[in-house]
Design an enzyme around this catalytic site. Sequence first.
Site, PDB file in Angstrom:
ATOM      1  N   ARG A  61      28.181  25.589  32.932  1.00  0.00           N
ATOM      2  CA  ARG A  61      28.671  26.813  32.974  1.00  0.00           C
ATOM      3  C   ARG A  61      27.458  27.192  33.527  1.00  0.00           C
ATOM      4  O   ARG A  61      27.622  28.360  34.860  1.00  0.00           O
ATOM      5  CB  ARG A  61      29.416  28.321  31.424  1.00  0.00           C
ATOM      6  CG  ARG A  61      29.119  29.489  31.926  1.00  0.00           C
ATOM      7  CD  ARG A  61      30.207  29.979  31.518  1.00  0.00           C
ATOM      8  NE  ARG A  61      30.212  29.870  29.589  1.00  0.00           N
ATOM      9  CZ  ARG A  61      29.424  29.747  28.880  1.00  0.00           C
ATOM     10  NH1 ARG A  61      27.824  30.241  29.742  1.00  0.00           N
ATOM     11  NH2 ARG A  61      29.650  29.527  28.083  1.00  0.00           N
ATOM     12  N   TYR A 114      42.205  42.762  52.053  1.00  0.00           N
ATOM     13  CA  TYR A 114      42.746  41.346  51.117  1.00  0.00           C
ATOM     14  C   TYR A 114      44.087  42.490  50.074  1.00  0.00           C
ATOM     15  O   TYR A 114      43.219  42.723  49.337  1.00  0.00           O
ATOM     16  CB  TYR A 114      42.233  40.424  51.209  1.00  0.00           C
ATOM     17  CG  TYR A 114      42.893  39.271  50.257  1.00  0.00           C
ATOM     18  CD1 TYR A 114      43.346  38.500  50.800  1.00  0.00           C
ATOM     19  CD2 TYR A 114      42.640  39.560  49.261  1.00  0.00           C
ATOM     20  CE1 TYR A 114      44.316  37.216  50.699  1.00  0.00           C
ATOM     21  CE2 TYR A 114      42.838  38.448  48.274  1.00  0.00           C
ATOM     22  CZ  TYR A 114      43.777  37.239  49.132  1.00  0.00           C
ATOM     23  OH  TYR A 114      44.650  36.352  48.357  1.00  0.00           O
ATOM     24  N   ASP A 187      32.659  41.173  52.902  1.00  0.00           N
ATOM     25  CA  ASP A 187      33.459  39.802  52.779  1.00  0.00           C
ATOM     26  C   ASP A 187      33.651  39.557  54.106  1.00  0.00           C
ATOM     27  O   ASP A 187      34.452  39.820  54.950  1.00  0.00           O
ATOM     28  CB  ASP A 187      35.205  40.931  52.016  1.00  0.00           C
ATOM     29  CG  ASP A 187      36.114  39.004  52.040  1.00  0.00           C
ATOM     30  OD1 ASP A 187      35.962  37.966  52.705  1.00  0.00           O
ATOM     31  OD2 ASP A 187      37.423  39.129  51.071  1.00  0.00           O
ATOM     32  N   LYS A 212      39.163  29.486  51.966  1.00  0.00           N
ATOM     33  CA  LYS A 212      39.724  29.159  53.832  1.00  0.00           C
ATOM     34  C   LYS A 212      38.543  28.304  54.511  1.00  0.00           C
ATOM     35  O   LYS A 212      38.400  27.666  54.138  1.00  0.00           O
ATOM     36  CB  LYS A 212      39.183  31.008  54.128  1.00  0.00           C
ATOM     37  CG  LYS A 212      40.005  31.372  52.891  1.00  0.00           C
ATOM     38  CD  LYS A 212      41.177  31.338  53.068  1.00  0.00           C
ATOM     39  CE  LYS A 212      42.150  32.076  51.065  1.00  0.00           C
ATOM     40  NZ  LYS A 212      41.652  33.742  51.528  1.00  0.00           N
TER      41      LYS A 212
HETATM   42  C1  LIG Z   1      42.159  34.815  50.199  1.00  0.00           C
HETATM   43  C2  LIG Z   1      41.420  35.807  50.156  1.00  0.00           C
HETATM   44  C3  LIG Z   1      40.616  36.194  49.301  1.00  0.00           C
HETATM   45  C4  LIG Z   1      40.214  36.035  47.845  1.00  0.00           C
HETATM   46  O1  LIG Z   1      39.924  34.627  47.781  1.00  0.00           O
HETATM   47  P1  LIG Z   1      40.577  33.817  46.842  1.00  0.00           P
HETATM   48  O2  LIG Z   1      39.945  32.577  46.691  1.00  0.00           O
HETATM   49  O3  LIG Z   1      42.055  33.534  46.956  1.00  0.00           O
HETATM   50  O4  LIG Z   1      40.397  33.842  45.213  1.00  0.00           O
HETATM   51  C5  LIG Z   1      39.565  37.365  49.106  1.00  0.00           C
HETATM   52  N1  LIG Z   1      39.547  38.358  50.601  1.00  0.00           N
HETATM   53  C6  LIG Z   1      39.572  37.222  51.704  1.00  0.00           C
HETATM   54  C7  LIG Z   1      39.482  38.529  53.051  1.00  0.00           C
HETATM   55  C8  LIG Z   1      40.531  36.661  51.575  1.00  0.00           C
HETATM   56  O5  LIG Z   1      41.456  35.836  52.934  1.00  0.00           O
END
Ligand SMILES: *Cc1c(COP(=O)(O)O)cnc(C)c1O
Length: 392
Positions: A61, A114, A187, A212
């Site tokens: 962890r 998001y 982000d 992504k």
């Molecule tokens: C998908 C996404 C998230 C969340 O991420 P997860 O891996 O699904 O928890 C946060 N911000 C953006 C812009 C996203 O596209």
Amino acid sequence: MSEQQHRTEHNWKASGFETRAIHAGYEPDPMTGAVIPPIYATSTYKQDGVGGLRGGYEYSRSGNPTRTALEGALAALEEGERGFAFASGLAAEDTVIRSVCRPGGHVVIPDDAYGGTYRLFDKVAKVWGVEHSPAAVSDVDAVRAAIRPGQTSVVWVETPTNPLLNIGEIEALAGDAHEAGALLVVDNTFASPYLQQPLTLGADIVVHSTTKYVGGHSDVVGGAVVVRDLELADAITFHQNALGAVPGPFDAFLTHRGLKTLGVRMDRHCDNAERVVEFLTGHPAVSQVIYPGLQEHPGHAVAARQMKRFGGMVSFRVTGGEAHALAVCENAEVFTLGESLGGVESLIEHPGRMTHASVAGTDLEVPADLIRLSVGIESADDLIADLDRALG
Ligand SMILES: *Cc1c(COP(=O)(O)O)cnc(C)c1O
């Protein structure tokens, strides 16, 4: 870390993006020469005498060599000092929130955040006493007005935003946040570090859903945080371990494997998105194409300054309203109907009914005739033919 690793460790900071993507974070294993970080499927580590840790590893962890390699690569690509990998993007976000927000505090968030990020602030952080105010990230004055000096600890932005692809000017937003004693969190999921490095523009923390573009193959869920400031790094290190939302070694391996080709993939995503935008712009059933690369996009000039290219995400509105938008999504065949984005395969979705259903009826609601595309890296001609058929 062994003596030998120290001697051979190369400083990749001066190297180009693709070189860092492939080499930073890992030196071939001193024992075997393995070129790729092994999947260290172990929860614990033998100690050479009590407290005699090899390479600092004690329990997985807290740290695992497969994850360490990924974290080093993430830091190098974002031009940060320290990278952290998580079990999901939202786990990364939650860890950031708990590291830098306190009850009684306040956060400014994008008014088209998001959906999961909005839910995290609105349904979770709020319960623990952290208030939030939505503001348009494309409007620096609106963000500044939403900041409460002395109370706001974080200005949280996405750029481009999801799904409306609004652009926030990172440098200006960082200035306003810092003036009020707040941190700027970006982000960077939609741009990926290949197209934009927020830390170089003054942001304090970068977060990613590595699910992504970074992972890039729709085969793993993960998240990341990257920072420059070492005190902030200590706070994230503490909370990453204290909260424990870490990826296992298999997930870290897959994410790192994807990361190595980020540059070539992103260029192809951008090439294909440009072709798709060109096609949609001339189509009679399309009322609006939203892409930061278009001259008429309100954030075009800022995007051109802070991004290398304009990305693989394209949103558009159709003339036939919601029913038509749903039909287009359902009729597409090369574009797969599904949530998520950033994989090699093209995806199509209806934000109002799918990714953004949780913000229906709030200020963050999106138009019902809106379709979002994650343009993949297939042959562009096939993508265009598919959209042409689906729109018809
Ligand atoms: C998908 C996404 C998230 C969340 O991420 P997860 O891996 O699904 O928890 C946060 N911000 C953006 C812009 C996203 O596209």
